[in-house]
Scaffold this motif. Structure first.
Motif, mmCIF file in Angstrom:
data_model
loop_
_atom_site.group_PDB
_atom_site.id
_atom_site.type_symbol
_atom_site.label_atom_id
_atom_site.label_comp_id
_atom_site.label_asym_id
_atom_site.label_seq_id
_atom_site.Cartn_x
_atom_site.Cartn_y
_atom_site.Cartn_z
ATOM 1 N N ALA A 37 -65.140 -165.835 -13.657
ATOM 2 C CA ALA A 37 -63.818 -165.744 -14.289
ATOM 3 C C ALA A 37 -62.819 -166.668 -13.595
ATOM 4 N N ASP A 38 -62.906 -166.764 -12.281
ATOM 5 C CA ASP A 38 -62.016 -167.674 -11.546
ATOM 6 C C ASP A 38 -62.275 -169.127 -11.931
ATOM 7 N N VAL A 39 -63.553 -169.483 -12.058
ATOM 8 C CA VAL A 39 -63.887 -170.862 -12.431
ATOM 9 C C VAL A 39 -63.348 -171.187 -13.817
ATOM 10 N N ALA A 40 -63.526 -170.276 -14.754
ATOM 11 C CA ALA A 40 -63.032 -170.500 -16.113
ATOM 12 C C ALA A 40 -61.512 -170.654 -16.116
ATOM 13 N N GLN A 64 -71.213 -164.890 -1.172
ATOM 14 C CA GLN A 64 -71.034 -163.476 -0.810
ATOM 15 C C GLN A 64 -71.683 -163.145 0.533
ATOM 16 N N PRO A 65 -70.933 -163.271 1.620
ATOM 17 C CA PRO A 65 -71.468 -162.867 2.922
ATOM 18 C C PRO A 65 -71.334 -161.361 3.108
ATOM 19 N N VAL A 66 -72.434 -160.690 3.345
ATOM 20 C CA VAL A 66 -72.458 -159.246 3.525
ATOM 21 C C VAL A 66 -73.003 -158.947 4.913
ATOM 22 N N GLY A 67 -72.575 -157.841 5.477
ATOM 23 C CA GLY A 67 -73.163 -157.444 6.741
ATOM 24 C C GLY A 67 -72.183 -156.647 7.597
ATOM 25 N N PRO A 68 -72.723 -156.021 8.628
ATOM 26 C CA PRO A 68 -74.154 -155.913 8.897
ATOM 27 C C PRO A 68 -74.828 -154.905 7.977
ATOM 28 N N LEU A 80 -65.152 -175.126 -8.700
ATOM 29 C CA LEU A 80 -66.292 -174.417 -8.123
ATOM 30 C C LEU A 80 -66.105 -174.221 -6.620
ATOM 31 N N GLU A 81 -65.637 -175.254 -5.946
ATOM 32 C CA GLU A 81 -65.425 -175.180 -4.499
ATOM 33 C C GLU A 81 -64.345 -174.155 -4.155
ATOM 34 N N VAL A 82 -63.226 -174.216 -4.861
ATOM 35 C CA VAL A 82 -62.111 -173.306 -4.582
ATOM 36 C C VAL A 82 -62.506 -171.857 -4.893
ATOM 37 N N ALA A 83 -63.158 -171.643 -6.030
ATOM 38 C CA ALA A 83 -63.579 -170.291 -6.405
ATOM 39 C C ALA A 83 -64.624 -169.749 -5.424
ATOM 40 N N ALA A 84 -65.505 -170.624 -4.934
ATOM 41 C CA ALA A 84 -66.514 -170.199 -3.956
ATOM 42 C C ALA A 84 -65.852 -169.785 -2.644
ATOM 43 N N ASN A 85 -64.878 -170.556 -2.178
ATOM 44 C CA ASN A 85 -64.165 -170.197 -0.949
ATOM 45 C C ASN A 85 -63.431 -168.870 -1.114
ATOM 46 N N ALA A 86 -62.842 -168.661 -2.287
ATOM 47 C CA ALA A 86 -62.179 -167.379 -2.551
ATOM 48 C C ALA A 86 -63.190 -166.240 -2.554
ATOM 49 N N SER A 87 -64.361 -166.498 -3.107
ATOM 50 C CA SER A 87 -65.395 -165.470 -3.197
ATOM 51 C C SER A 87 -65.878 -165.026 -1.817
#
Length: 364
Positions: free
Chosen positions: A48-51, A149-153, A264-271
């Motif tokens: 949705a952010d990319v769109a 999406q970094p998850v952990g631990p 794509l880059e900006v939305a990925a960083n936000a994600s």
């Protein structure tokens, strides 16, 4: 003076230009997990952010696992262009290159104390992104990757009875992730069994395994492990960091406009941030529900687990570094980053952990 014919031709040309300017590109992204998973929820938010950032010129259509190809064929399908995109954990592709593990699931915090937040720091500012971009060439695949999406631990897992030591742990047949994290369990004498997420509950019900890990309270509860097992341990080392990523066919990516690539880059960083924020709250709600409404008992992980697992994980990392030059390069980058960042971050996080534990204990 312009003739009617000239005006008509000019209007037609303008209409064609406008149509081209608003041409829509759709990237079909097949996930390796079911549509109801939290990771897919956040992937749809990324889409949705990319769109929105592209004014609708670039749209991402999320397909469920198995929609076009099998889970194990996802990256190959993106590489060949059979599907435009895929969504998975990069350590799934460790069979193509062992260094994939260092980006998707660096075992025991890469052996140098990197947690999920520090990992994002390494990726964005410590040289990780450049090595990540190089990974696809090392694999020999025509892919552009984005960490989302970094998850952990991740939790140590679920058991039928409490475990007070590694001797107790070694009595169980335990579902683990594939690759180095699972192998490390075997190295410390645990009967490690790798299997997909959807197979875990049936295997527990049949007795094929009698203990398991998947992720964290929310995803674990969605799979229903609490129906079979009641003893839950949050602290684990096997996947202190685990990242779910987007893969786009290289030719499709190259055909995008500069604006679409930037989106794509900006939305990925936000994600990267939004996924962590989402998971903290969702896992908190799930853990509260598990312990208050499903009879789940929360335990602290036995102390000897940490020393045994960390020692074996370091040995596995050293073996892979000795056998593969690019693996060694990536791991050295993580070690160089950790030497600078981890002493500060670990010290700061100790305050945060003690603060949170004091409040959690007060609730008891």
């Amino acid at each position: 003076m312009f003739s009617l014919k000239t005006l008509t031709v000019g209007a037609a040309a303008l209409a064609m230009t406008a149509t081209a300017a608003f041409a829509e590109t759709v990237i079909r992204v097949q996930s390796v997990i079911p549509a109801q998973a939290d990771e897919v929820t956040m992937l749809n938010e990324f889409a949705a952010d990319v769109a929105a950032l592209t004014g609708g010129s670039l749209k991402i259509e999320v397909l469920p696992a198995g929609a076009v190809v099998g889970v194990r064929e996802t990256l190959d399908a993106v590489d060949s262009g059979l599907i435009e995109g895929g969504f998975a954990w990069t350590h799934y592709w460790s069979g193509k290159h062992p260094a994939a593990m260092l980006f998707g699931s660096p075992v025991a915090g890469a052996g140098v104390g990197i947690d999920n937040i520090a990992f994002v720091s390494w990726f964005q500012y410590g040289g990780g992104k450049e090595l990540y971009d190089q990974l696809w060439d090392e694999m020999g695949v025509n892919v552009k990757g984005f960490m989302l999406q970094p998850v952990g631990p991740e939790a140590l897992g679920w058991f039928k009875e409490p475990i007070a030591s590694m001797d107790d742990f070694r009595k169980y047949r335990f579902r683990t992730p594939p690759g180095i994290p699972g192998q490390t369990y075997k190295d410390i004498g645990v009967a490690s069994v790798a299997m997909g997420g959807g197979d875990i509950l049936p295997a527990l019900e049949k007795g094929t395994i009698d203990a398991a890990e998947w992720c964290c309270p929310k995803p674990d509860s969605v799979f229903g492990f609490q129906k079979v097992l009641k003893h839950y341990y949050l602290q684990g080392l096997h996947q202190v960091v685990v990242n779910a990523d987007l893969y786009i066919n290289g030719d499709v990516y190259d055909g995008l406009t500069d604006l679409e690539k930037k989106a794509l880059e900006v939305a990925a960083n936000a994600s990267l941030s939004k996924a962590m924020s989402y998971r903290i709250y969702e896992n908190g709600k799930a853990l509260k529900d598990l312990t208050e409404n499903h009879g789940v008992i929360l335990h602290d992980t036995p102390e000897d687990y940490f020393s045994e697992y960390m020692t074996a994980a370091k040995a596995a990392l050293e073996t892979n570094a000795a056998e593969n030059e690019f693996f060694a390069e990536v791991w050295q980058s993580q070690k160089d980053f950790a030497e600078i960042a981890v002493p500060f971050w670990a010290g700061a996080q100790t305050s945060n952990a003690n603060l949170g534990r004091a409040y959690a204990d007060s609730l008891k």
